[in-house]
Design an enzyme around this catalytic site. Structure first.
Site, PDB file in Angstrom:
ATOM      1  N   GLU A   1      -3.501  14.118   2.762  1.00  0.00           N
ATOM      2  CA  GLU A   1      -4.235  13.959   1.511  1.00  0.00           C
ATOM      3  C   GLU A   1      -5.562  14.702   1.599  1.00  0.00           C
ATOM      4  O   GLU A   1      -6.199  14.732   2.644  1.00  0.00           O
ATOM      5  CB  GLU A   1      -4.487  12.478   1.222  1.00  0.00           C
ATOM      6  CG  GLU A   1      -3.223  11.734   0.842  1.00  0.00           C
ATOM      7  CD  GLU A   1      -3.494  10.297   0.450  1.00  0.00           C
ATOM      8  OE1 GLU A   1      -4.600   9.803   0.731  1.00  0.00           O
ATOM      9  OE2 GLU A   1      -2.599   9.669  -0.136  1.00  0.00           O
TER      10      GLU A   1
ATOM     11  N   CYS B   1      -6.422  -1.013  -2.970  1.00  0.00           N
ATOM     12  CA  CYS B   1      -7.672  -0.541  -3.580  1.00  0.00           C
ATOM     13  C   CYS B   1      -7.604  -0.604  -5.106  1.00  0.00           C
ATOM     14  O   CYS B   1      -6.582  -0.320  -5.717  1.00  0.00           O
ATOM     15  CB  CYS B   1      -7.988   0.862  -3.099  1.00  0.00           C
ATOM     16  SG  CYS B   1      -8.385   0.916  -1.336  1.00  0.00           S
TER      17      CYS B   1
ATOM     18  N   SER C   1      -5.095  12.020  -2.538  1.00  0.00           N
ATOM     19  CA  SER C   1      -5.194  10.574  -2.659  1.00  0.00           C
ATOM     20  C   SER C   1      -5.077  10.196  -4.125  1.00  0.00           C
ATOM     21  O   SER C   1      -5.437  10.971  -5.014  1.00  0.00           O
ATOM     22  CB  SER C   1      -6.536  10.101  -2.108  1.00  0.00           C
ATOM     23  OG  SER C   1      -6.862   8.821  -2.595  1.00  0.00           O
TER      24      SER C   1
ATOM     25  N   CYS D   1       0.797  -1.227   0.000  1.00  0.00           N
ATOM     26  CA  CYS D   1       0.000   0.000   0.000  1.00  0.00           C
ATOM     27  C   CYS D   1       0.829   1.275   0.000  1.00  0.00           C
ATOM     28  O   CYS D   1       2.041   1.247  -0.108  1.00  0.00           O
ATOM     29  CB  CYS D   1      -1.016  -0.050   1.130  1.00  0.00           C
ATOM     30  SG  CYS D   1      -2.359  -1.213   0.750  1.00  0.00           S
ATOM     31  N   ASP D   2       0.125   2.397   0.179  1.00  0.00           N
ATOM     32  CA  ASP D   2       0.584   3.713  -0.253  1.00  0.00           C
ATOM     33  C   ASP D   2       2.007   4.098   0.142  1.00  0.00           C
ATOM     34  O   ASP D   2       2.779   4.545  -0.688  1.00  0.00           O
ATOM     35  CB  ASP D   2      -0.379   4.775   0.269  1.00  0.00           C
ATOM     36  CG  ASP D   2      -1.731   4.697  -0.403  1.00  0.00           C
ATOM     37  OD1 ASP D   2      -2.070   3.622  -0.922  1.00  0.00           O
ATOM     38  OD2 ASP D   2      -2.465   5.692  -0.395  1.00  0.00           O
TER      39      ASP D   2
END
Length: 612
Positions: free
Chosen positions: A489, A193, A515, A122-123
């Site tokens: 974000e 996601c 985001s 993830c991010d």
């Protein structure tokens, strides 16, 4: 030839104590002559992109040991940006990237590991591990947990993702029942996601950088094919060890692979697929760690010549990452870019001598290989689950339509202008970024009145209270790396603008970030940030701001004399928000802010402050 780094703690009489401890971890006499390969896992039950990773480190470890290495696993932290969003938790997201990079460096150097397998997803986890890999410069391969399957509901005519749930929840006309249905359907499986958000963008970019295997960014987390990526990553790590420690091959090391040309390739891919603007931040940070002279001006140059060849949610509801895989994945996008003369195909990868070799082996439109075609037919099963490799569904056919499909050739590009752009002007001297793939063409040139907010929280309240009107430019400042701190974000403000019907009628400018799920005329990373004396801190309500994406410009339509007077006034007051913001800035966050640079430098630590 280079010696194994691990020899420091595994050889010599004076290392008897260290060997005794190694033996207590399970090592035997024969293991002390093998490479010790660290596995940096990032399992956590907090994050859907990582919830399925618990046993995957040991899967890789067993494969490493089967082919002649010694594997030692450890974990890093992982923050879920979606859960942390909309409250003070988001202050911790970007700083966690530095903590992840540091933790990997600490573990690898403290124990003198010879090589590294990074299990990320993830991010901030992939970027943090990428920064660490380039700092350490030991043989490294990345393998991600994979993307989530897109959601499905009878209440929508397209597949869903997290952003759909957020937007519908902010729509006052939507019933509670519809909101609940979207919420339950948007995120059906484990994985990152399902759109081209930050996590998936970064996992795709590791393919272009040459540090991961084909399919790393696009095989869904639930599919059995991803297990083979993990096993192969273990084998490749051992092969890289042999190439470096046995042959001193510089292309077995991250800095020999992720060169300036490789960074240009990664950014070219990012522009072509309309990736998250956060990827710019993370690529700049990684380049600094690898001492690669890659900066905003290079991104600006590339953005003017690279077309958009792929359009995925949130830029369109039609396609998600699972559709990119069906169309041939990242290797097919790279293939189209290569045929357009837009790539450095002589760059090395962890799995082939050159990127050209990788494309020749994996581009489905050029390869008549049943195994490759079968691999890219791996698809979603549509069954909610948190279990990796739990299904083996395949599409009946590939999407190889390069004129109207998910991936286009250069002649049939979605746009001859790429999906990301860097803007410069008196309001952002060192640049700011916009995801043009998500901007309606009708507002590529936009002039509006500034509506200034000193925090994301105030902006959200103002938008929901209908303070923002069509034609406004919402300015959210003091949300940069220092000013936030942590560079939050701004997904909620952009989502609420959409829900108010203002998505095509307003702009948003911030020294914070967005985001990967953001679309609309959302301009972030304004540098220098307000807290560092940036001109965004001089904007006043009602000022005219002109945004011109084709000209790559953004300007505050105020005279130089007036701006100079405002700067003198602000210098006297101090560069800090006027309003009292009810956020708790802890010692940990203050320490991050103290050393943080603005976004044009990747928001990394200011090394001059440490060296000076």
């Amino acid at each position: 030839m280079p010696e194994y780094r691990s020899k420091t703690s595994t050889h010599g009489r004076n290392m008897a104590g260290a060997r005794a401890l190694w033996r207590a971890t399970g090592m035997k006499d024969g293991d002390f002559h093998k490479p010790i390969i660290a596995i940096a896992n990032s399992f956590t039950q907090f994050v859907p992109g990582h919830v399925h990773l618990k046993d995957l480190g040991q899967l890789v470890a067993r494969e490493i040991e089967r082919v002649g290495g010694v594997a030692k696993e450890f974990d890093t932290i992982a923050v879920d940006d979606g859960i942390a969003m909309g409250h003070d938790g988001m202050l911790y997201s970007l700083p966690s990237r530095e903590i992840i990079a540091d933790s990997v460096e600490y573990m690898v150097n403290a124990h003198c590991a010879d090589a590294l397998v990074c299990i990320s997803n993830c991010d901030k986890i992939t970027p943090g591990m990428l920064m660490a890999a380039l700092r350490l410069n030991i043989p490294t391969v990345f393998v991600s947990g994979g993307p989530m399957e897109a959601g499905k509901t009878k209440l929508a005519d397209h597949n869903l993702d997290l952003i759909d749930a957020m937007v519908i929840a902010a729509d006052d006309s939507a019933s509670d029942e519809k909101v609940a249905e979207f919420e339950r359907s948007a995120c059906p499986t484990c994985g990152s996601c399902s759109g081209m958000f930050t996590a998936n963008s970064m996992n795709c970019l590791t393919e272009a950088l040459g540090l991961s295997l084909p399919g790393n960014g696009t095989v869904v987390a639930t599919h059995a094919d991803r297990e083979q990526l993990f096993l192969r990553a273990g084998r490749v790590a051992v092969e890289l060890c042999h190439r470096w420690y046995g042959g001193e091959d510089p292309t077995a090391l991250p800095r020999g692979i992720a060169t300036f040309e490789a960074f240009e390739n990664a950014m070219t891919l990012d522009i072509a697929m309309g990736g998250s603007t956060n990827t710019i931040l993370h690529l700049l940070a990684a380049a600094q760690e690898g001492e690669v002279p890659f900066g905003m001006r290079d991104i600006d140059r590339l953005s003017k010549r690279v077309p958009q060849l792929c359009k995925v949610a949130p830029n369109t509801p039609k396609y998600h990452i699972e559709d990119v895989h069906r169309a041939g994945g990242i290797m097919s996008i790279l293939g189209e870019l290569a045929r357009g003369g837009l790539l450095h195909t002589n760059a090395a990868t962890v799995h082939t001598r050159t990127l050209a070799d990788a494309i020749a082996q994996w581009d489905v439109t050029q390869v008549d290989d049943d195994k490759v075609h079968t691999f890219y037919k791996a698809g979603p099963a549509g069954i909610p689950t948190q279990i990796a490799f739990s299904q083996a569904t395949r599409w009946d056919t590939l999407d190889t339509d390069r004129s109207e499909g998910c991936i286009r050739d250069v002649a049939h590009a979605f746009s001859q202008e790429g999906g990301l752009a860097v803007l410069y002007g008196n309001i952002a001297r060192d640049g700011c970024v916009v995801k043009t793939a998500g901007v309606d063409e009708s507002i590529h040139v936009f002039e509006g009145n500034a509506r200034v907010y000193e925090s994301q929280d105030s902006a959200v309240k103002g938008i929901l209270a209908d303070e923002v009107k069509a034609g406004d430019v919402v300015v959210i400042r003091y949300e940069g790396p220092k000013g936030g701190p942590g560079m939050q974000e701004m997904l909620y403000p952009t989502s609420y603008l959409k829900s108010k019907g203002l998505g095509k009628h307003c702009a948003l400018l911030t020294d914070g970030r967005f985001s990967g799920g953001t679309s609309g005329l959302s301009i972030g990373h304004a540098s220098p940030e307000a807290a560092a004396g940036g001109a965004i801190g001089l904007v006043r309500n009602g000022d005219k701001i002109l945004i011109d994406i084709p000209k790559r410009s953004i300007d505050l339509l105020v005279s130089d004399e007036e701006l100079a007077a405002r700067r003198t006034e602000q210098d006297a007051k101090g560069w800090k928000p006027v309003e009292v913001r009810p956020r708790k800035v802890t010692t940990a966050l203050k320490a991050y802010a103290l050393l943080a640079t603005s976004a044009d430098k990747g928001a990394v630590r200011d090394k001059a402050m440490l060296d000076g």
